[in-house]
Design a protein around this motif. Sequence first.
Motif, PDB file in Angstrom:
ATOM      1  N   ARG A 189       1.630  11.540  -3.579  1.00  0.00           N
ATOM      2  CA  ARG A 189       1.609  12.041  -4.949  1.00  0.00           C
ATOM      3  C   ARG A 189       0.893  11.077  -5.885  1.00  0.00           C
ATOM      4  N   VAL A 190       1.148   9.786  -5.717  1.00  0.00           N
ATOM      5  CA  VAL A 190       0.524   8.779  -6.570  1.00  0.00           C
ATOM      6  C   VAL A 190      -0.983   8.757  -6.364  1.00  0.00           C
ATOM      7  N   ARG A 191      -1.382   8.837  -5.109  1.00  0.00           N
ATOM      8  CA  ARG A 191      -2.821   8.833  -4.840  1.00  0.00           C
ATOM      9  C   ARG A 191      -3.504  10.079  -5.390  1.00  0.00           C
ATOM     10  N   ALA A 192      -2.838  11.229  -5.279  1.00  0.00           N
ATOM     11  CA  ALA A 192      -3.395  12.467  -5.822  1.00  0.00           C
ATOM     12  C   ALA A 192      -3.518  12.383  -7.340  1.00  0.00           C
ATOM     13  N   GLU A 193      -2.484  11.845  -7.991  1.00  0.00           N
ATOM     14  CA  GLU A 193      -2.524  11.701  -9.446  1.00  0.00           C
ATOM     15  C   GLU A 193      -3.630  10.727  -9.866  1.00  0.00           C
ATOM     16  N   SER A 194      -3.795   9.655  -9.077  1.00  0.00           N
ATOM     17  CA  SER A 194      -4.839   8.680  -9.378  1.00  0.00           C
ATOM     18  C   SER A 194      -6.233   9.303  -9.242  1.00  0.00           C
ATOM     19  N   ALA A 195      -6.390  10.087  -8.159  1.00  0.00           N
ATOM     20  CA  ALA A 195      -7.678  10.754  -7.948  1.00  0.00           C
ATOM     21  C   ALA A 195      -7.966  11.754  -9.062  1.00  0.00           C
ATOM     22  N   LEU A 196      -6.902  12.461  -9.518  1.00  0.00           N
ATOM     23  CA  LEU A 196      -7.062  13.428 -10.591  1.00  0.00           C
ATOM     24  C   LEU A 196      -7.457  12.723 -11.892  1.00  0.00           C
ATOM     25  N   ARG A 197      -6.800  11.603 -12.192  1.00  0.00           N
ATOM     26  CA  ARG A 197      -7.137  10.855 -13.401  1.00  0.00           C
ATOM     27  C   ARG A 197      -8.577  10.341 -13.351  1.00  0.00           C
ATOM     28  N   GLU A 198      -8.994   9.874 -12.160  1.00  0.00           N
ATOM     29  CA  GLU A 198     -10.360   9.384 -12.005  1.00  0.00           C
ATOM     30  C   GLU A 198     -11.365  10.516 -12.186  1.00  0.00           C
ATOM     31  N   SER A 199     -11.035  11.692 -11.601  1.00  0.00           N
ATOM     32  CA  SER A 199     -11.923  12.844 -11.732  1.00  0.00           C
ATOM     33  C   SER A 199     -12.015  13.284 -13.186  1.00  0.00           C
ATOM     34  N   GLY A 222       0.796  -1.218   0.000  1.00  0.00           N
ATOM     35  CA  GLY A 222       0.000   0.000   0.000  1.00  0.00           C
ATOM     36  C   GLY A 222       0.825   1.264   0.000  1.00  0.00           C
ATOM     37  N   THR A 223       2.154   1.142   0.087  1.00  0.00           N
ATOM     38  CA  THR A 223       3.041   2.295   0.045  1.00  0.00           C
ATOM     39  C   THR A 223       3.737   2.319  -1.312  1.00  0.00           C
ATOM     40  N   TYR A 224       3.776   3.484  -1.924  1.00  0.00           N
ATOM     41  CA  TYR A 224       4.431   3.609  -3.226  1.00  0.00           C
ATOM     42  C   TYR A 224       5.822   4.225  -3.034  1.00  0.00           C
ATOM     43  N   LEU A 225       6.837   3.526  -3.578  1.00  0.00           N
ATOM     44  CA  LEU A 225       8.222   3.983  -3.474  1.00  0.00           C
ATOM     45  C   LEU A 225       8.759   4.265  -4.863  1.00  0.00           C
ATOM     46  N   GLU A 226       9.424   5.397  -4.993  1.00  0.00           N
ATOM     47  CA  GLU A 226      10.115   5.719  -6.237  1.00  0.00           C
ATOM     48  C   GLU A 226      11.609   5.573  -5.962  1.00  0.00           C
ATOM     49  N   THR A 227      12.268   4.677  -6.691  1.00  0.00           N
ATOM     50  CA  THR A 227      13.676   4.351  -6.422  1.00  0.00           C
ATOM     51  C   THR A 227      14.547   4.741  -7.618  1.00  0.00           C
ATOM     52  N   ARG A 228      15.627   5.460  -7.325  1.00  0.00           N
ATOM     53  CA  ARG A 228      16.607   5.797  -8.361  1.00  0.00           C
ATOM     54  C   ARG A 228      17.814   4.870  -8.194  1.00  0.00           C
ATOM     55  N   CYS A 229      18.078   4.098  -9.211  1.00  0.00           N
ATOM     56  CA  CYS A 229      19.188   3.125  -9.154  1.00  0.00           C
ATOM     57  C   CYS A 229      20.344   3.565 -10.058  1.00  0.00           C
ATOM     58  N   SER A 230      21.529   3.340  -9.604  1.00  0.00           N
ATOM     59  CA  SER A 230      22.719   3.634 -10.421  1.00  0.00           C
ATOM     60  C   SER A 230      23.833   2.645 -10.033  1.00  0.00           C
ATOM     61  N   PRO A 231      24.734   2.304 -10.966  1.00  0.00           N
ATOM     62  CA  PRO A 231      25.811   1.320 -10.658  1.00  0.00           C
ATOM     63  C   PRO A 231      26.872   1.924  -9.726  1.00  0.00           C
ATOM     64  N   MET A 232      27.485   1.052  -8.946  1.00  0.00           N
ATOM     65  CA  MET A 232      28.603   1.449  -8.085  1.00  0.00           C
ATOM     66  C   MET A 232      29.878   0.823  -8.677  1.00  0.00           C
ATOM     67  N   VAL A 233      30.863   1.667  -8.979  1.00  0.00           N
ATOM     68  CA  VAL A 233      32.097   1.184  -9.642  1.00  0.00           C
ATOM     69  C   VAL A 233      33.312   1.429  -8.747  1.00  0.00           C
ATOM     70  N   ASP A 234      34.350   0.637  -9.013  1.00  0.00           N
ATOM     71  CA  ASP A 234      35.593   0.846  -8.251  1.00  0.00           C
ATOM     72  C   ASP A 234      36.495   1.787  -9.022  1.00  0.00           C
ATOM     73  N   SER A 235      37.728   1.939  -8.526  1.00  0.00           N
ATOM     74  CA  SER A 235      38.658   2.887  -9.139  1.00  0.00           C
ATOM     75  C   SER A 235      39.045   2.476 -10.545  1.00  0.00           C
ATOM     76  N   SER A 236      38.849   1.199 -10.848  1.00  0.00           N
ATOM     77  CA  SER A 236      39.214   0.733 -12.197  1.00  0.00           C
ATOM     78  C   SER A 236      38.012   0.802 -13.148  1.00  0.00           C
ATOM     79  N   GLY A 237      36.871   1.253 -12.621  1.00  0.00           N
ATOM     80  CA  GLY A 237      35.691   1.350 -13.455  1.00  0.00           C
ATOM     81  C   GLY A 237      34.872   0.078 -13.513  1.00  0.00           C
ATOM     82  N   ASN A 238      35.223  -0.851 -12.697  1.00  0.00           N
ATOM     83  CA  ASN A 238      34.466  -2.090 -12.684  1.00  0.00           C
ATOM     84  C   ASN A 238      33.225  -1.958 -11.794  1.00  0.00           C
TER      85      ASN A 238
END
Length: 342
Positions: A52-62, A22-38
Amino acid sequence: ILAAVRRGLAGETFTNQAELGGTYLETRCSPMVDSSGNIIGCIGVATDVTDRVRAESALRESEQKFRMLAKNIPGLIYLCHNDAAYTMVYMNDFAEALTGYAPTEFLSGRISFADLIHPDDLKSVYHQVDQAIAARRRFHLHYRLRHRDGHWLWMEEFGVGVFKDDTLQFLEGYIVDITARVKNQEDLKQAHAELEQRVIERTEELRISEERLRQLAENIDQVFWLTDVDPHKVIYVSPAYERIWGRSAQEIYDDPAAWMKAIHPQDVERVMQQWQEQSETGKLDAEYRIMRPDGTERWIRDRGYPIRNSAGKVVRMAGLAVDITEVRRTETQARQDSQAGR
């Protein structure tokens, strides 16, 4: 979530949204590299975006409900600028059914809504809208609108100004076709006028007829009378009554029994019986003597006829009383002469 982790471990940077209990999470993912770029792992930052998601949903429904309403309602819903052309910002599809023009023709500016309003009504429309905006109240308009095929329609419009920070942004409202209603009102008004004219004409005919009857009743040597049956009341007696009976007509209006009091004592019982019988038969035909105030005696033939209501009940009697004194004298003299000749 595992798929998102794999994308991060593969070197992709992205934003993902997921629902957890019931909770909406927005996750930003990015790679973690070492000094060699690996790539040695991935980093994710999760933000709770449930509100925000619930407000957008209510707006779309309206918005969906509004679109359904605007599509199916039998009238024109609009949003426009308060300029001379009433430039349209939004119109539902009913615009075409109402005006013959597609909404896109108004929205593109190719067709001006104000140009379709009857020239004799446009000034009043401008004035009423401006007054309503100045007073921050709704406006209610009636005007004629030209359809694409050239015929005129009557419109009823309900609208209001949309303000932001005391500045008018738009006009919004609802317009319906009331041509049929106006026509019905005009037809009813015409029918009422025709009825009034017929009443005036009929009243004049009755006045003339009553005047002729009055002249006739006042000048003939017969007594025309009209009475109510229950209660017994004299409604009218012609002036000949005063000439024949030698009594005031007002006397019989004030006391209907004055008629019976004037009858010769020897005829009262018989006339009373005949009068009672007429209430059953509806007719009266009687001959009797009256005594005038000066002591003279006169013979009267009195005939009455019923006036019935819609149920057939006798409610009034109309009659004619004639002085037959001279006829009686002639008959008496003829009998006497005949007997003398024998």
